[in-house]
Design a protein around this motif. Structure first.
Motif, PDB file in Angstrom:
ATOM      1  N   THR A   1       9.966   0.298  -1.445  1.00  0.00           N
ATOM      2  CA  THR A   1       9.449  -0.833  -0.662  1.00  0.00           C
ATOM      3  C   THR A   1       8.550  -1.731  -1.504  1.00  0.00           C
TER       4      THR A   1
ATOM      5  N   GLN B   1       1.394   1.787  -0.225  1.00  0.00           N
ATOM      6  CA  GLN B   1       2.352   1.004   0.554  1.00  0.00           C
ATOM      7  C   GLN B   1       1.759  -0.321   1.019  1.00  0.00           C
TER       8      GLN B   1
ATOM      9  N   GLU C   1      -0.454   7.420  -0.079  1.00  0.00           N
ATOM     10  CA  GLU C   1       0.219   6.617   0.949  1.00  0.00           C
ATOM     11  C   GLU C   1      -0.269   5.170   0.972  1.00  0.00           C
TER      12      GLU C   1
ATOM     13  N   GLU D   1      10.315   8.174  -1.067  1.00  0.00           N
ATOM     14  CA  GLU D   1      11.365   7.180  -0.853  1.00  0.00           C
ATOM     15  C   GLU D   1      10.781   5.789  -0.617  1.00  0.00           C
ATOM     16  N   TRP D   2       9.527   5.740  -0.091  1.00  0.00           N
ATOM     17  CA  TRP D   2       8.940   4.422   0.174  1.00  0.00           C
ATOM     18  C   TRP D   2       8.595   3.666  -1.112  1.00  0.00           C
TER      19      TRP D   2
ATOM     20  N   ALA E   1       2.733  -3.287  -1.067  1.00  0.00           N
ATOM     21  CA  ALA E   1       4.187  -3.396  -1.275  1.00  0.00           C
ATOM     22  C   ALA E   1       4.606  -4.771  -1.763  1.00  0.00           C
TER      23      ALA E   1
ATOM     24  N   HIS F   1      -3.288   0.489   8.972  1.00  0.00           N
ATOM     25  CA  HIS F   1      -1.907   0.224   9.357  1.00  0.00           C
ATOM     26  C   HIS F   1      -1.785  -0.844  10.443  1.00  0.00           C
TER      27      HIS F   1
END
Length: 859
Positions: free
Chosen positions: A788, A762, A759, A784-785, A765, A734
């Motif tokens: 993205t 992401q 995860e 909900e991501w 994206a 991250h």
């Protein structure tokens, strides 16, 4: 006809001779002057090849001249490959060899002094032969044409689904077939099985009509079970039963290879029991497409096996033969006629112009009428020539198609070869030999783009890609071009992978243009041309036919089982396919096949070990070991395979030789299949060039350590059938300065541990374009991501029964072009077109398919 490949071969040779690598190599052996002279002569010959190829049909002496040139060119390719092999071997000895390796290399047949002497003699011999043949070019009065000006005009890709808008002139035929299918069986007999044949010549659209009917809503409602089986040339009872069982199954087909392998191990009685279980009590429609079998005994045997249905079950048969229709049919045949002239013209206009464009060119429409008359109402011919003239607005180009003498070539009454041959003649040179190699495969074979990349690449037929482009990218360009000419059908794309078939008439064309160059050997072929370069086998026992032939220049062998002959006779092999054979070991001297670039040993149950000599194949680009369930370990010293770019394997090892594999600096595609003992893969190992990773059916696998630092170029990830795998263990980075994943295509299949999207997705994206979730029973919601993923173009959700919702703001995915939802009952209800409570959230998407997939998705 193989001489039509000459221009592209000459082009490739000129490019090689001009490269810095060969310039330096020839200087080192004192042949630089010979190189310049050879290249100059080659360029002079190349300049007249295009004109010579166009004039050869009516000049026997010219055809002979081209044949001699072809032999010289191919011999030259072999000599240049010797240089490349030696360069690679020296590179391996220098970078990975021990002192012992270097000493043995000096005293081997590759000793620099001996190698130099041999090369000097071979180059001089080839150069002298070319000089002699080249001097004859003047007597043919050939024009100089330096550049192949044939170009392909692209058209938008179409979907393989058959809709009312896609089919012209067949509504009445469709209605008649539906009426026959919907009517009661004679005498309302529960045990009777109605068989309705559709009969017509090749290319008339029998299969298209059958699909048109098969997908009709009335038929869907009437027949709870619908099955589609392509029969084609072989009417093998066991294989047909397997096909029917597979078509009747609701299983996802990601495990199709292993399932097919399982069926093959069952005897006929066991298969019959499986078939009975699938069909008993079901009212079904079975389509048997493209039937050629005239043996009534075989047909009666199959009919008796499937006559177990509920009342009203039907079989729809497509065939070219009226006698077969009479033998199989219980109802009168539906004889499919050619399209009317007006319908033919409508179809032609649809393929020759963009919508509405024809109104600007009425003079071309008149020429179009003349062209479609020559097509005799055959939709395939009409569509092919329409595609050929797409976006061409010069009357002379249309007149050329209309008046070209190729229409007068000898042909059978039911043949449209001239129509297709004309399109072939206008293919760019670099596509011709690629197309011809389709003839090595049986009719109705399902091709995929990876397979074509491997084969075409191994034979040097793919132009070297530009920077940041792969061989797969170039292959897909080639396939797009062939698709735009209507040479391919059932064309499906997912991410960077294409699957397709070719029409049987197009297969006939491939056989025609490749004769004497490519041979698919079956029991009815008695003669193998001496100059054949590429061979495949319908049956392994036919391999014995080669023992009486020289065939020294053979480049490709697909599907044999005898290895010693390959080693002793075919030293220039580039492609060797031993898939599903019964071999137990490879000879220790296997490294003699130093030109080999493609080796497939997949699904050999008897192989336990591989000799280390396999790692001396420095030219090897493709190595397939998948389905070798008894392979105890991968060969040692894999790092020496410095050209390997595609590695596909199964092994009983619990720990992979990670460092050896990671040392494969050219590796771009890796598939790990059925490695039942491995628990962890690639912890902390870096793969700087890997672009595609497939991991299938590894039941013990718990972790898959693939972060962006160790896999900086990874674009495609398929993971399936790994029941203990927790994808959340893949830790994402991250930190802002950390590199992000470049994934473009991700597919998850048969993952019982998957309860939510991992995860780490992401991280991709900005790059992810295609996402498939298939047969994951425990996933309930999407995060909900998900929205993205701003570059997402296609989302497929199949067989996820507990999936209840998509993100509320899914309408924010403005790049999403295709959404397919199948066998997800809770989701389908909410998003049902026009009536679902959440339909408005997805109604902006261009292509939406809700629970209406034609066939199971594949990974």
């Amino acid at each position: 006809m193989a001489e039509s490949f000459l221009f592209s071969i000459a082009d490739s040779l000129v490019a090689k001779l001009a490269s810095d690598t060969f310039q330096e190599a020839f200087r080192l052996v004192g042949l630089y002057d010979n190189l310049r002279h050879f290249r100059k002569t080659l360029s002079l010959v190349k300049a007249v090849l295009l004109d010579a190829q166009q004039k050869q049909d009516h000049n026997h002496e010219l055809r002979e001249w081209l044949t001699q040139l072809k032999n010289i060119f191919l011999d030259a390719e072999d000599v240049l490959d010797e240089f490349e092999c030696e360069t690679l071997r020296n590179k391996v000895v220098k970078g990975h060899g021990s002192t012992k390796d270097k000493v043995s290399h000096f005293f081997s047949t590759s000793n620099p002094l001996l190698f130099r002497y041999q090369m000097v003699q071979q180059i001089k011999d080839i150069s002298n032969r070319l000089d002699k043949i080249a001097s004859d070019r003047h007597k043919f009065v050939l024009q100089i044409i330096d550049v192949d000006t044939r170009v392909v005009h692209r058209r938008d890709m179409t979907h393989s689904r058959v809709s009312d808008l896609d089919v012209i002139g067949r509504k009445n035929d469709k209605q008649k077939i539906i009426e026959l299918l919907m009517q009661q069986n004679p005498n309302d007999d529960d045990t009777s099985l109605s068989v309705i044949p559709i009969v017509g010549i090749g290319g008339l659209g029998k299969t298209t009509l059958a699909k048109f009917v098969f997908n009709d809503n009335k038929i869907r409602e009437c027949f709870p079970l619908r099955m589609w089986v392509c029969v084609s040339d072989e009417f093998d009872i066991k294989q047909l039963i397997i096909k029917i069982i597979n078509s009747a199954s609701d299983l996802a087909s990601a495990d199709a290879p292993s399932r097919q392998h399982k069926w093959k191990t069952l005897d006929l009685e066991q298969l019959q029991n499986q078939l009975t279980n699938k069909l008993f009590g079901q009212k079904f429609l079975l389509v048997l497409d493209d039937v050629w079998n005239e043996n009534r005994v075989k047909w009666v045997e199959l009919r008796n096996l499937i006559q177990l249905s509920a009342a009203g079950s039907k079989i729809l048969v497509t065939t070219r033969s009226h006698s077969i229709a009479s033998m199989m049919g219980t109802l009168p045949s539906h004889n499919l006629e050619g399209l009317s002239e007006e319908d033919s013209l409508s179809l032609f206009v649809k393929w020759a112009f963009k919508e509405g464009e024809e109104e600007k060119h009425p003079h071309l429409i008149n020429l179009g009428r003349q062209i479609v008359k020559k097509c005799r109402g055959v939709p395939l011919a009409v569509r092919t020539l329409g595609s050929l003239l797409f976006s061409k607005f010069e009357a002379s180009e249309w007149e050329y198609v209309s008046h070209n003498e190729i229409w007068n070539l000898p042909q059978k009454n039911d043949d449209i070869l001239p129509a297709l041959k004309l399109s072939y003649d206008l293919l760019p040179s670099y596509l011709r030999q690629c197309f011809a190699l389709f003839s090595l495969y049986p009719k109705d074979y399902v091709f995929n783009s990876y397979e074509m990349t491997s084969l075409w690449g191994a034979l040097g037929l793919i132009a070297l890609p530009e920077k940041n482009r792969t061989l797969e990218y170039v292959t897909n360009q080639y396939l797009d071009e062939l698709q735009s000419r209507s040479f391919l059908q059932d064309f499906v794309k997912f991410g960077t992978t294409y699957k397709f078939r070719i029409h049987d008439l197009v297969h006939d064309l491939a056989l025609f243009v490749s004769k004497d160059e490519c041979v698919h050997l079956s029991s009815n072929i008695k003669y193998i041309p001496d100059n054949v370069r590429h061979l495949s086998f319908a049956e392994s026992n036919l391999f014995g036919n080669l023992f009486t032939k020289k065939l020294v220049a053979l480049r490709t062998i697909l599907f044999p089982e005898v290895l010693n002959t390959c080693l002793s006779k075919f030293k220039y092999l580039r492609v060797l396919d031993l898939r599903s054979s019964t071999i137990e070991t490879l000879p220790r001297n296997f490294s003699k096949l130093k030109h080999l670039r493609y080796l497939d040993l997949g699904y050999n149950d008897n192989i336990k070990r591989l000799p280390e000599s396999i790692c001396k194949l420095q030219s090897l680009q493709v190595l397939k070991l998948d389905g070798c369930m008894e392979l105890e370990a991968l060969p040692k010293k894999l790092r020496k395979l410095i050209s390997l770019r595609y590695f596909n394997f199964s092994t009983r090892q619990s720990v992979f030789p990670n460092k050896e594999i990671a040392s494969l600096g050219s590796l771009e595609i890796m598939s790990i299949k059925s490695c039942h003992n491995v628990e962890s893969i690639f912890g902390g190992v870096k793969f700087p060039a890997l672009k595609t990773l497939n991991v299938f059916d590894c039941p013990s696998l718990k972790s898959l350590s693939l972060d962006s630092q160790n896999f900086p170029q990874l674009e495609t990830l398929f993971v399936g059938g790994c029941g203990n795998l927790d994808l959340q263990l893949w830790k994402s980075h991250h930190e802002k300065e950390s590199p992000k994943l470049k994934l473009k295509v991700v597919a998850f299949s048969r993952l019982s541990q998957l309860v939510a999207l991992p995860e780490w997705l992401q991280e991709a994206a900005n790059s992810l374009q295609y996402l498939l979730v298939l047969d994951c029973p425990n996933i309930e919601t999407f995060p909900e991501w998900l929205t993205t993923l701003t570059g997402l173009k296609a989302l497929r959700l199949i067989d996820c029964p507990n999936l209840v919702s998509l993100p509320d703001n899914i309408d924010h995915l403005t790049a999403l072009e295709s959404l397919k939802i199948g066998s997800c009952p809770k989701l389908c209800k909410k998003y049902q077109p026009h009536v679902g409570e959440l339909w408005s959230k997805i109604s902006h998407i261009k292509i939406i398919m809700i629970d209406e997939l034609e066939e199971p998705e594949e990974l």
